[in-house]
Design a protein around this motif. Sequence first.
Motif, PDB file in Angstrom:
ATOM      1  N   SER A 235       3.511  11.089  11.289  1.00  0.00           N
ATOM      2  CA  SER A 235       2.149  11.394  11.744  1.00  0.00           C
ATOM      3  C   SER A 235       1.129  10.423  11.135  1.00  0.00           C
ATOM      4  N   PHE A 236       1.416   9.889   9.952  1.00  0.00           N
ATOM      5  CA  PHE A 236       0.445   9.054   9.227  1.00  0.00           C
ATOM      6  C   PHE A 236       0.451   7.596   9.684  1.00  0.00           C
ATOM      7  N   ILE A 237       1.625   7.000   9.795  1.00  0.00           N
ATOM      8  CA  ILE A 237       1.703   5.541   9.970  1.00  0.00           C
ATOM      9  C   ILE A 237       1.069   5.044  11.285  1.00  0.00           C
TER      10      ILE A 237
ATOM     11  N   GLY B 134      -3.570  -7.348  -3.116  1.00  0.00           N
ATOM     12  CA  GLY B 134      -3.041  -6.008  -2.868  1.00  0.00           C
ATOM     13  C   GLY B 134      -3.541  -5.485  -1.544  1.00  0.00           C
ATOM     14  N   HIS B 135      -2.623  -4.830  -0.827  1.00  0.00           N
ATOM     15  CA  HIS B 135      -3.013  -4.169   0.421  1.00  0.00           C
ATOM     16  C   HIS B 135      -3.358  -2.714   0.121  1.00  0.00           C
ATOM     17  N   SER B 136      -4.571  -2.309   0.435  1.00  0.00           N
ATOM     18  CA  SER B 136      -5.002  -0.914   0.331  1.00  0.00           C
ATOM     19  C   SER B 136      -4.706  -0.340  -1.054  1.00  0.00           C
ATOM     20  N   MET B 137      -3.745   0.588  -1.210  1.00  0.00           N
ATOM     21  CA  MET B 137      -3.449   1.108  -2.546  1.00  0.00           C
ATOM     22  C   MET B 137      -3.063  -0.031  -3.495  1.00  0.00           C
ATOM     23  N   GLY B 138      -2.362  -1.026  -2.966  1.00  0.00           N
ATOM     24  CA  GLY B 138      -2.012  -2.194  -3.795  1.00  0.00           C
ATOM     25  C   GLY B 138      -3.265  -2.899  -4.299  1.00  0.00           C
TER      26      GLY B 138
ATOM     27  N   LYS C 241      -8.789  15.584   1.301  1.00  0.00           N
ATOM     28  CA  LYS C 241      -7.772  15.162   2.279  1.00  0.00           C
ATOM     29  C   LYS C 241      -6.443  14.891   1.581  1.00  0.00           C
ATOM     30  N   ARG C 242      -6.515  14.288   0.407  1.00  0.00           N
ATOM     31  CA  ARG C 242      -5.268  13.974  -0.314  1.00  0.00           C
ATOM     32  C   ARG C 242      -4.550  15.260  -0.730  1.00  0.00           C
ATOM     33  N   LYS C 243      -5.347  16.269  -1.118  1.00  0.00           N
ATOM     34  CA  LYS C 243      -4.712  17.547  -1.496  1.00  0.00           C
ATOM     35  C   LYS C 243      -3.983  18.121  -0.284  1.00  0.00           C
TER      36      LYS C 243
ATOM     37  N   GLY D 211       0.806  -1.219   0.000  1.00  0.00           N
ATOM     38  CA  GLY D 211       0.000   0.000   0.000  1.00  0.00           C
ATOM     39  C   GLY D 211       0.841   1.271   0.000  1.00  0.00           C
ATOM     40  N   PHE D 212       0.148   2.382   0.231  1.00  0.00           N
ATOM     41  CA  PHE D 212       0.715   3.733   0.204  1.00  0.00           C
ATOM     42  C   PHE D 212       1.784   3.881   1.286  1.00  0.00           C
ATOM     43  N   CYS D 213       2.966   4.360   0.908  1.00  0.00           N
ATOM     44  CA  CYS D 213       4.108   4.576   1.820  1.00  0.00           C
ATOM     45  C   CYS D 213       4.658   3.275   2.405  1.00  0.00           C
ATOM     46  N   GLU D 214       4.366   2.154   1.750  1.00  0.00           N
ATOM     47  CA  GLU D 214       4.941   0.873   2.157  1.00  0.00           C
ATOM     48  C   GLU D 214       5.872   0.409   1.028  1.00  0.00           C
ATOM     49  N   ASN D 215       6.418  -0.789   1.183  1.00  0.00           N
ATOM     50  CA  ASN D 215       7.164  -1.417   0.088  1.00  0.00           C
ATOM     51  C   ASN D 215       7.097  -2.925   0.280  1.00  0.00           C
TER      52      ASN D 215
HETATM   53  C1  MLT Z   1      -2.970   2.749   1.826  1.00  0.00           C
HETATM   54  O1  MLT Z   1      -2.735   2.222   2.938  1.00  0.00           O
HETATM   55  O2  MLT Z   1      -2.545   2.273   0.780  1.00  0.00           O
HETATM   56  C2  MLT Z   1      -3.755   4.031   1.785  1.00  0.00           C
HETATM   57  O3  MLT Z   1      -4.105   4.435   3.048  1.00  0.00           O
HETATM   58  C3  MLT Z   1      -4.948   3.905   0.898  1.00  0.00           C
HETATM   59  C4  MLT Z   1      -5.711   5.161   0.744  1.00  0.00           C
HETATM   60  O4  MLT Z   1      -5.304   6.216   1.251  1.00  0.00           O
HETATM   61  O5  MLT Z   1      -6.769   5.117   0.077  1.00  0.00           O
END
Ligand code: MLT
Length: 255
Positions: A140-142, A82-86, A121-123, A19-23
């Motif tokens: 702050s996000f994780i 896929g996890h989330s964005m994945g 929110k994304r903006k 997902g987002f900010c992962e690898n």
């Molecule tokens: C994610 O974990 O990939 C993101 O939180 C997904 C999202 O923001 O829609």
Amino acid sequence: MLHYKMYGSSTNTIVLLHGFCENNTCFNEQVFFLKDHYKVITIDLPGFGNSEVEPGVTIDQMAKMVQMVLVANNIEKCLLFGHSMGGYVALSFANQFNFMLLGLGLINSTAAADTSERKEKRKKVIEFLLGHGKEAYIKSFIPGLFLPENQNKPYVNKCIIQGIHSKSSGIIEAAKAMMKRPNHYDTLAKINLPVYFGVGMHDAIINPDDIFEQAARCNIAKVVRFNKTAHMCMFEEPELLNNTILSFADYCVNR
Ligand code: MLT
């Protein structure tokens, strides 16, 4: 070509998309468990892990890049999770390359497009990243992706460290790509494949009730409730995830 890792020697393949900010490392527990049963490929999506940033990339283009990894390895069919964005990328893959799938898995993910509120929110995320940098954002996000009682566990810190390895421009491009992605409700109905839904029952990002409704659109759905998970079942309930991925994959391969 995207950076990827391959494990195991089975003729049947499971592909895992982070997902987002992962690898790819977010699936270490799953790889360790699944590699004795399946060939497992973990792919770094553009701008994350060791994959280059792709300016202007869309979720559909990310799915095409995943397909190129499979073609380069002579893999004709796989199980794609896929996890989330994945999961958004996996759904796009299913829409474009249905014939290459034996089954599809959405882990803490959804077939819905962003609401207008989510786009706003994304903006703000992009503004924050530009103003304060990725380290402040990741810190702050994780933690908020996990249940409060899990937020001091060592794996949260590991996720923060991995997140900080992401490229700032990669994070921004991914946020823009998610904002633009379409709804895939029709894809769920039309692909005629078994679909696995891993549902974090305390997920603040993905509403469980929406996922139950999406599962009802599929011809064959396996819904797994993760009762002790917010958004990160790979870490919060790894054994349940491992066992249910395996049983779902076995079902898909043998049906
Ligand atoms: C994610 O974990 O990939 C993101 O939180 C997904 C999202 O923001 O829609």
